[in-house]
Design an enzyme around this catalytic site. Structure first.
Site, PDB file in Angstrom:
ATOM      1  N   ASP A  65       9.315 -18.263   5.751  1.00 36.84           N
ATOM      2  CA  ASP A  65      10.568 -19.001   5.599  1.00 36.84           C
ATOM      3  C   ASP A  65      11.526 -18.649   6.723  1.00 36.84           C
ATOM      4  OD1 ASP A  65      10.166 -20.347   3.037  1.00 36.84           O
ATOM      5  OD2 ASP A  65      10.113 -18.332   2.190  1.00 36.84           O
TER       6      ASP A  65
ATOM      7  N   MET B 255       9.675 -29.195  -2.607  1.00 40.33           N
ATOM      8  CA  MET B 255      10.310 -27.981  -3.125  1.00 40.33           C
ATOM      9  C   MET B 255      10.379 -28.072  -4.654  1.00 40.33           C
ATOM     10  SD  MET B 255      10.876 -25.991  -0.625  1.00 40.33           S
ATOM     11  CE  MET B 255      11.694 -24.723  -1.600  1.00 40.33           C
TER      12      MET B 255
ATOM     13  N   MET C 264      14.201 -23.892   6.981  1.00 38.78           N
ATOM     14  CA  MET C 264      15.350 -24.339   6.173  1.00 38.78           C
ATOM     15  C   MET C 264      16.587 -24.149   7.035  1.00 38.78           C
ATOM     16  SD  MET C 264      14.144 -22.641   2.596  1.00 38.78           S
ATOM     17  CE  MET C 264      13.013 -21.539   3.446  1.00 38.78           C
TER      18      MET C 264
ATOM     19  N   HIS D 224       3.017 -18.102   4.515  1.00 44.33           N
ATOM     20  CA  HIS D 224       4.179 -18.983   4.560  1.00 44.33           C
ATOM     21  C   HIS D 224       5.375 -18.154   5.015  1.00 44.33           C
ATOM     22  CE1 HIS D 224       6.648 -22.372   2.899  1.00 44.33           C
ATOM     23  NE2 HIS D 224       7.493 -21.424   2.541  1.00 44.33           N
TER      24      HIS D 224
ATOM     25  N   SER E  39       7.164 -14.262  -5.230  1.00 45.04           N
ATOM     26  CA  SER E  39       7.257 -13.139  -6.170  1.00 45.04           C
ATOM     27  C   SER E  39       6.004 -12.986  -7.022  1.00 45.04           C
ATOM     28  CB  SER E  39       8.507 -13.267  -7.035  1.00 45.04           C
ATOM     29  OG  SER E  39       8.742 -14.588  -7.409  1.00 45.04           O
TER      30      SER E  39
ATOM     31  N   SER F 144       4.362 -16.175   0.328  1.00 42.63           N
ATOM     32  CA  SER F 144       5.610 -16.254   1.092  1.00 42.63           C
ATOM     33  C   SER F 144       6.091 -14.844   1.380  1.00 42.63           C
ATOM     34  CB  SER F 144       6.665 -17.005   0.276  1.00 42.63           C
ATOM     35  OG  SER F 144       7.933 -16.829   0.869  1.00 42.63           O
TER      36      SER F 144
ATOM     37  N   MET G 193      15.646 -19.259   7.366  1.00 43.42           N
ATOM     38  CA  MET G 193      16.892 -19.749   6.755  1.00 43.42           C
ATOM     39  C   MET G 193      18.065 -19.398   7.657  1.00 43.42           C
ATOM     40  SD  MET G 193      16.384 -18.440   2.863  1.00 43.42           S
ATOM     41  CE  MET G 193      14.808 -18.540   2.007  1.00 43.42           C
TER      42      MET G 193
ATOM     43  N   HIS H  88       8.347 -22.574   7.425  1.00 45.73           N
ATOM     44  CA  HIS H  88       9.172 -23.474   6.604  1.00 45.73           C
ATOM     45  C   HIS H  88      10.610 -23.314   7.076  1.00 45.73           C
ATOM     46  CE1 HIS H  88      10.937 -24.267   2.298  1.00 45.73           C
ATOM     47  NE2 HIS H  88      11.240 -25.229   3.151  1.00 45.73           N
TER      48      HIS H  88
ATOM     49  N   GLY I 183      16.243 -21.541  -0.831  1.00 44.31           N
ATOM     50  CA  GLY I 183      17.195 -20.498  -0.452  1.00 44.31           C
ATOM     51  C   GLY I 183      16.828 -19.107  -0.933  1.00 44.31           C
TER      52      GLY I 183
ATOM     53  N   ASP J 252       6.498 -25.293  -3.337  1.00 45.98           N
ATOM     54  CA  ASP J 252       7.120 -24.016  -2.968  1.00 45.98           C
ATOM     55  C   ASP J 252       8.254 -23.733  -3.934  1.00 45.98           C
ATOM     56  OD1 ASP J 252       8.151 -21.800  -1.663  1.00 45.98           O
ATOM     57  OD2 ASP J 252       8.856 -22.916   0.094  1.00 45.98           O
TER      58      ASP J 252
ATOM     59  N   GLY K 163      12.015 -16.035  -6.382  1.00 47.21           N
ATOM     60  CA  GLY K 163      12.189 -15.579  -7.757  1.00 47.21           C
ATOM     61  C   GLY K 163      12.882 -16.544  -8.696  1.00 47.21           C
TER      62      GLY K 163
HETATM   63  C1  DX5 Z   1      12.577 -20.505  -1.282  1.00 50.57           C
HETATM   64  C2  DX5 Z   1      11.474 -20.261  -0.311  1.00 50.57           C
HETATM   65  C3  DX5 Z   1      10.192 -19.840  -0.938  1.00 50.57           C
HETATM   66  C4  DX5 Z   1      10.238 -18.543  -1.709  1.00 50.57           C
HETATM   67  C5  DX5 Z   1       9.416 -18.760  -2.940  1.00 50.57           C
HETATM   68  O1  DX5 Z   1      13.554 -21.288  -0.719  1.00 50.57           O
HETATM   69  O2  DX5 Z   1      11.224 -21.441   0.450  1.00 50.57           O
HETATM   70  O3  DX5 Z   1       9.128 -19.831   0.021  1.00 50.57           O
HETATM   71  O4  DX5 Z   1       9.747 -17.434  -1.013  1.00 50.57           O
HETATM   72  O5  DX5 Z   1       9.525 -17.654  -3.761  1.00 50.57           O
HETATM   73  P1  DX5 Z   1       8.975 -17.677  -5.267  1.00 50.57           P
HETATM   74  O6  DX5 Z   1       7.502 -17.925  -5.215  1.00 50.57           O
HETATM   75  O7  DX5 Z   1       9.322 -16.317  -5.780  1.00 50.57           O
HETATM   76  O8  DX5 Z   1       9.697 -18.770  -6.010  1.00 50.57           O
HETATM   77 ZN    ZN Z   2       9.398 -21.647   1.658  1.00 49.04          ZN
END
Ligand code: DX5
Ligand code: ZN
Length: 221
Positions: A34, A136, A67, A32, A197, A9, A36, A65, A141, A174, A144
């Site tokens: 994201d 999920m 959101m 991937h 992360s 990601s 948002m 993805h 959001g 994810d 980490g």
């Molecule tokens: C969170 C995102 C993820 C995020 C995952 O809402 O959709 O794609 O980057 O990060 P890690 O792998 O650090 O949980």
């Molecule tokens: Zn994501």
């Protein structure tokens, strides 16, 4: 059984050096991205121009993805841009049957995502229409966060459901994917793993991708 896939990601990448950050994960199976909107989730990131930049700098398949609220209005933009899969949240999609047809018509795969508290039954009628089910494993959001353990049972239930249908559907997870959590998630039946992360905080991101993939393959459902 399908081979497990690792999709880093880029939310967790150094955005000022995106080209180099994509190069660090060139051995991944996909990327991937994201998106948002600070409304569906309390954070803002990405958009069509970032996705276009990523697509211009990689040969890997990109899954977007979204959101965002009103994905019915915006998802086709990501399909037209050339994403391999466009994933919207079931909770925000007004007409998922119609949107799936539109995305497919543009040549992209269709993904549907469920927030952790959304029951699997909500997506059941849509399974024949989609290519990827995103479960999920954190509240969406932020990167980490810690993997939500109760999601293991949901992954297992999704794998059973897909198995009963005999369908070619990837189950993506994810959030909170690490060398520790990927093992049980793979055993439960996930086969596409988003890792932010765990990959980008590693000194050697490519090695982190390879290790995650080996762990998942060794414990594949
Ligand atoms: C969170 C995102 C993820 C995020 C995952 O809402 O959709 O794609 O980057 O990060 P890690 O792998 O650090 O949980
Ligand atoms: Zn994501």
């Amino acid at each position: 059984m399908t081979q497990p896939a690792i999709h880093p990601s880029i939310l967790n990448a150094d955005q000022a050096h995106l080209g180099a950050e994509l190069e660090r994960v060139r051995n991944a199976d996909g990327l991937h991205v994201d998106v948002m909107d600070n409304h569906f989730v309390p954070n803002q990131f990405g958009g069509p121009s970032l996705v276009q930049t990523v697509l211009a700098h990689t040969d890997l398949p990109v899954d977007a993805h979204l959101m965002i609220t009103e994905p019915d209005r915006w998802a086709t933009v990501y399909a037209e841009a050339g994403c391999a899969v466009v994933t919207t949240h079931l909770e925000a999609t007004a007409a998922p049957f119609r949107l799936a047809k539109e995305i497919h018509r543009l040549g992209a795969g269709v993904g549907l995502a469920l927030r952790p508290a959304t029951p699997l039954t909500a997506v059941e009628p849509l399974l024949p229409e989609i290519d990827l089910l995103l479960l999920m494993t954190v509240e969406p959001g932020f990167g980490g966060q810690s993997f939500l353990e109760p999601m293991l049972a949901k992954i297992a239930a999704a794998r059973r459901l897909v198995g009963e249908r005999g369908q070619q559907l990837r189950i993506q997870i994810d959030g909170g994917v690490t060398e520790r959590t990927i093992v049980r998630a793979a055993e439960a039946g996930a086969d596409v793993f988003v890792a932010g992360s765990a990959v980008y905080r590693a000194d050697d991101a490519a090695a982190a991708v390879a290790t995650l993939r080996e762990l998942a393959a060794g414990h594949a459902h």
